[in-house]
Write a protein that holds these residues in place. Structure first.
Motif, PDB file in Angstrom:
ATOM      1  N   ARG A 108       0.923  -1.190  -0.017  1.00  0.00           N
ATOM      2  CA  ARG A 108      -0.166  -0.133  -0.050  1.00  0.00           C
ATOM      3  C   ARG A 108       1.046   1.474  -0.092  1.00  0.00           C
ATOM      4  O   ARG A 108       0.547   2.171  -0.900  1.00  0.00           O
ATOM      5  CB  ARG A 108      -0.937  -0.010   1.245  1.00  0.00           C
ATOM      6  CG  ARG A 108      -2.206  -0.870   1.064  1.00  0.00           C
ATOM      7  CD  ARG A 108      -3.041  -0.633   2.239  1.00  0.00           C
ATOM      8  NE  ARG A 108      -3.627  -2.293   2.606  1.00  0.00           N
ATOM      9  CZ  ARG A 108      -3.199  -2.575   3.493  1.00  0.00           C
ATOM     10  NH1 ARG A 108      -2.730  -2.180   4.389  1.00  0.00           N
ATOM     11  NH2 ARG A 108      -3.779  -3.901   3.729  1.00  0.00           N
ATOM     12  N   LEU A 109       2.000   1.078   0.808  1.00  0.00           N
ATOM     13  CA  LEU A 109       2.842   2.354   0.702  1.00  0.00           C
ATOM     14  C   LEU A 109       3.515   2.649  -0.461  1.00  0.00           C
ATOM     15  O   LEU A 109       3.576   3.699  -1.221  1.00  0.00           O
ATOM     16  CB  LEU A 109       3.836   2.138   1.828  1.00  0.00           C
ATOM     17  CG  LEU A 109       5.062   3.147   1.959  1.00  0.00           C
ATOM     18  CD1 LEU A 109       4.603   4.431   2.204  1.00  0.00           C
ATOM     19  CD2 LEU A 109       6.284   2.673   2.736  1.00  0.00           C
ATOM     20  N   LEU A 110       4.056   1.588  -1.028  1.00  0.00           N
ATOM     21  CA  LEU A 110       4.459   1.567  -2.709  1.00  0.00           C
ATOM     22  C   LEU A 110       3.344   2.187  -3.606  1.00  0.00           C
ATOM     23  O   LEU A 110       3.917   2.901  -4.416  1.00  0.00           O
ATOM     24  CB  LEU A 110       5.224   0.330  -3.027  1.00  0.00           C
ATOM     25  CG  LEU A 110       6.299  -0.089  -2.406  1.00  0.00           C
ATOM     26  CD1 LEU A 110       6.869  -1.419  -2.912  1.00  0.00           C
ATOM     27  CD2 LEU A 110       7.361   1.005  -2.475  1.00  0.00           C
ATOM     28  N   GLN A 111       2.147   1.802  -3.540  1.00  0.00           N
ATOM     29  CA  GLN A 111       1.212   2.055  -4.452  1.00  0.00           C
ATOM     30  C   GLN A 111       1.065   3.811  -4.067  1.00  0.00           C
ATOM     31  O   GLN A 111       0.764   4.404  -5.188  1.00  0.00           O
ATOM     32  CB  GLN A 111       0.037   1.354  -4.167  1.00  0.00           C
ATOM     33  CG  GLN A 111      -1.344   1.711  -5.121  1.00  0.00           C
ATOM     34  CD  GLN A 111      -2.266   0.706  -4.804  1.00  0.00           C
ATOM     35  OE1 GLN A 111      -2.730   0.385  -3.818  1.00  0.00           O
ATOM     36  NE2 GLN A 111      -2.999   0.389  -5.889  1.00  0.00           N
ATOM     37  N   ASP A 112       1.119   4.186  -2.910  1.00  0.00           N
ATOM     38  CA  ASP A 112       0.643   5.412  -2.567  1.00  0.00           C
ATOM     39  C   ASP A 112       1.875   6.340  -3.130  1.00  0.00           C
ATOM     40  O   ASP A 112       1.547   7.343  -3.762  1.00  0.00           O
ATOM     41  CB  ASP A 112       0.488   5.700  -1.095  1.00  0.00           C
ATOM     42  CG  ASP A 112       0.139   7.143  -0.669  1.00  0.00           C
ATOM     43  OD1 ASP A 112      -0.860   7.713  -1.329  1.00  0.00           O
ATOM     44  OD2 ASP A 112       0.729   7.503   0.334  1.00  0.00           O
ATOM     45  N   LEU A 113       3.107   6.131  -2.996  1.00  0.00           N
ATOM     46  CA  LEU A 113       3.814   6.704  -3.404  1.00  0.00           C
ATOM     47  C   LEU A 113       4.253   6.873  -4.906  1.00  0.00           C
ATOM     48  O   LEU A 113       4.429   7.705  -5.445  1.00  0.00           O
ATOM     49  CB  LEU A 113       5.617   6.267  -2.818  1.00  0.00           C
ATOM     50  CG  LEU A 113       5.687   6.344  -1.364  1.00  0.00           C
ATOM     51  CD1 LEU A 113       6.924   5.542  -0.935  1.00  0.00           C
ATOM     52  CD2 LEU A 113       5.904   7.765  -1.021  1.00  0.00           C
ATOM     53  N   ALA A 114       3.769   5.552  -5.531  1.00  0.00           N
ATOM     54  CA  ALA A 114       3.721   5.556  -6.825  1.00  0.00           C
ATOM     55  C   ALA A 114       2.503   6.696  -7.641  1.00  0.00           C
ATOM     56  O   ALA A 114       2.796   7.288  -8.447  1.00  0.00           O
ATOM     57  CB  ALA A 114       3.526   4.185  -7.517  1.00  0.00           C
ATOM     58  N   GLN A 115       1.557   6.535  -6.773  1.00  0.00           N
ATOM     59  CA  GLN A 115       0.236   7.585  -7.388  1.00  0.00           C
ATOM     60  C   GLN A 115       0.822   8.950  -7.107  1.00  0.00           C
ATOM     61  O   GLN A 115       0.325   9.660  -7.857  1.00  0.00           O
ATOM     62  CB  GLN A 115      -0.846   7.167  -6.483  1.00  0.00           C
ATOM     63  CG  GLN A 115      -1.570   5.833  -7.040  1.00  0.00           C
ATOM     64  CD  GLN A 115      -2.898   5.696  -5.856  1.00  0.00           C
ATOM     65  OE1 GLN A 115      -3.121   6.128  -4.917  1.00  0.00           O
ATOM     66  NE2 GLN A 115      -3.553   4.582  -6.400  1.00  0.00           N
ATOM     67  N   ARG A 116       1.102   9.291  -6.077  1.00  0.00           N
ATOM     68  CA  ARG A 116       1.863  10.731  -6.072  1.00  0.00           C
ATOM     69  C   ARG A 116       2.994  11.071  -6.751  1.00  0.00           C
ATOM     70  O   ARG A 116       3.489  12.339  -6.794  1.00  0.00           O
ATOM     71  CB  ARG A 116       2.162  10.978  -4.444  1.00  0.00           C
ATOM     72  CG  ARG A 116       0.843  10.787  -3.574  1.00  0.00           C
ATOM     73  CD  ARG A 116       1.119  11.234  -2.305  1.00  0.00           C
ATOM     74  NE  ARG A 116       1.805  10.544  -1.394  1.00  0.00           N
ATOM     75  CZ  ARG A 116       2.215  10.699  -0.194  1.00  0.00           C
ATOM     76  NH1 ARG A 116       2.147  11.980   0.371  1.00  0.00           N
ATOM     77  NH2 ARG A 116       3.068  10.115   0.413  1.00  0.00           N
ATOM     78  N   GLY A 117       3.629  10.151  -7.264  1.00  0.00           N
ATOM     79  CA  GLY A 117       4.886  10.408  -8.154  1.00  0.00           C
ATOM     80  C   GLY A 117       6.166  10.614  -7.421  1.00  0.00           C
ATOM     81  O   GLY A 117       7.144  10.720  -8.069  1.00  0.00           O
ATOM     82  N   ILE A 118       6.193  10.276  -6.281  1.00  0.00           N
ATOM     83  CA  ILE A 118       7.199  10.261  -5.410  1.00  0.00           C
ATOM     84  C   ILE A 118       8.345   9.295  -5.823  1.00  0.00           C
ATOM     85  O   ILE A 118       9.423   9.396  -5.803  1.00  0.00           O
ATOM     86  CB  ILE A 118       6.852  10.472  -3.704  1.00  0.00           C
ATOM     87  CG1 ILE A 118       6.145  11.673  -3.621  1.00  0.00           C
ATOM     88  CG2 ILE A 118       8.336  10.186  -2.894  1.00  0.00           C
ATOM     89  CD1 ILE A 118       5.792  11.626  -2.245  1.00  0.00           C
ATOM     90  N   LEU A 119       7.655   7.992  -5.852  1.00  0.00           N
ATOM     91  CA  LEU A 119       8.603   6.766  -6.401  1.00  0.00           C
ATOM     92  C   LEU A 119       9.400   6.913  -7.475  1.00  0.00           C
ATOM     93  O   LEU A 119      10.664   6.505  -7.387  1.00  0.00           O
ATOM     94  CB  LEU A 119       7.560   5.542  -6.438  1.00  0.00           C
ATOM     95  CG  LEU A 119       8.315   3.987  -6.388  1.00  0.00           C
ATOM     96  CD1 LEU A 119       9.056   4.117  -5.114  1.00  0.00           C
ATOM     97  CD2 LEU A 119       7.355   2.980  -6.321  1.00  0.00           C
ATOM     98  N   SER A 120       8.836   7.340  -8.658  1.00  0.00           N
ATOM     99  CA  SER A 120       9.471   7.440  -9.556  1.00  0.00           C
ATOM    100  C   SER A 120      10.696   8.726  -9.656  1.00  0.00           C
ATOM    101  O   SER A 120      11.550   8.512 -10.273  1.00  0.00           O
ATOM    102  CB  SER A 120       8.573   7.812 -10.966  1.00  0.00           C
ATOM    103  OG  SER A 120       7.591   9.048 -10.974  1.00  0.00           O
ATOM    104  N   ARG A 121      10.171   9.866  -8.737  1.00  0.00           N
ATOM    105  CA  ARG A 121      11.093  10.753  -8.763  1.00  0.00           C
ATOM    106  C   ARG A 121      12.504  10.190  -8.067  1.00  0.00           C
ATOM    107  O   ARG A 121      13.561  10.596  -8.423  1.00  0.00           O
ATOM    108  CB  ARG A 121      10.605  12.025  -8.117  1.00  0.00           C
ATOM    109  CG  ARG A 121       9.618  12.820  -8.938  1.00  0.00           C
ATOM    110  CD  ARG A 121       9.262  14.045  -8.295  1.00  0.00           C
ATOM    111  NE  ARG A 121       8.667  13.984  -6.852  1.00  0.00           N
ATOM    112  CZ  ARG A 121       7.512  14.324  -6.384  1.00  0.00           C
ATOM    113  NH1 ARG A 121       6.467  14.761  -7.546  1.00  0.00           N
ATOM    114  NH2 ARG A 121       7.234  14.106  -5.145  1.00  0.00           N
ATOM    115  N   THR A 122      12.127   9.423  -6.906  1.00  0.00           N
ATOM    116  CA  THR A 122      13.135   8.980  -6.171  1.00  0.00           C
ATOM    117  C   THR A 122      13.860   7.934  -7.049  1.00  0.00           C
ATOM    118  O   THR A 122      15.352   7.779  -7.190  1.00  0.00           O
ATOM    119  CB  THR A 122      12.875   8.059  -4.953  1.00  0.00           C
ATOM    120  OG1 THR A 122      11.772   9.004  -4.262  1.00  0.00           O
ATOM    121  CG2 THR A 122      13.782   7.691  -4.166  1.00  0.00           C
TER     122      THR A 122
END
Length: 88
Positions: free
Chosen positions: A66-80
């Motif tokens: 769920r954390l990864l999904q949330d980060l991906a939806q907010r674009g944080i994961l791809s920026r990181t």
């Protein structure tokens, strides 16, 4: 098969094992083989402990997903990921 599915299947397997052991306990009690009934009870206890650990692992995996999904939806994961690529 993903990790969460494997954990769910293993939990279901342990629960089915407990049901079989409960049936075996009833059989051994009727047969008078109490030492075997006692061994089955011990195995049930071990299976219950294993289920508890597996359920904790399952909860952790689901929370992480769920954390990864949330980060991906907010674009944080791809920026990181892009930031890490630029550093190497």
């Amino acid at each position: 098969m993903d990790h969460v599915t494997k954990l769910k299947l293993e939990i279901a397997l342990k629960k089915a094992c407990i049901e079989d052991l409960q049936t075996a306990i009833n059989f051994h009690e009727h047969q008078g083989t109490y030492h075997l009934a006692s061994e089955c009870a011990w195995r049930i206890k071990k299976a219950q402990q294993a289920i508890k650990k597996l359920e904790e692992q399952l909860q952790d995996s689901q929370n992480f997903g769920r954390l990864l999904q949330d980060l991906a939806q907010r674009g944080i994961l791809s920026r990181t990921v892009k930031k890490l690529e630029n550093q190497s």
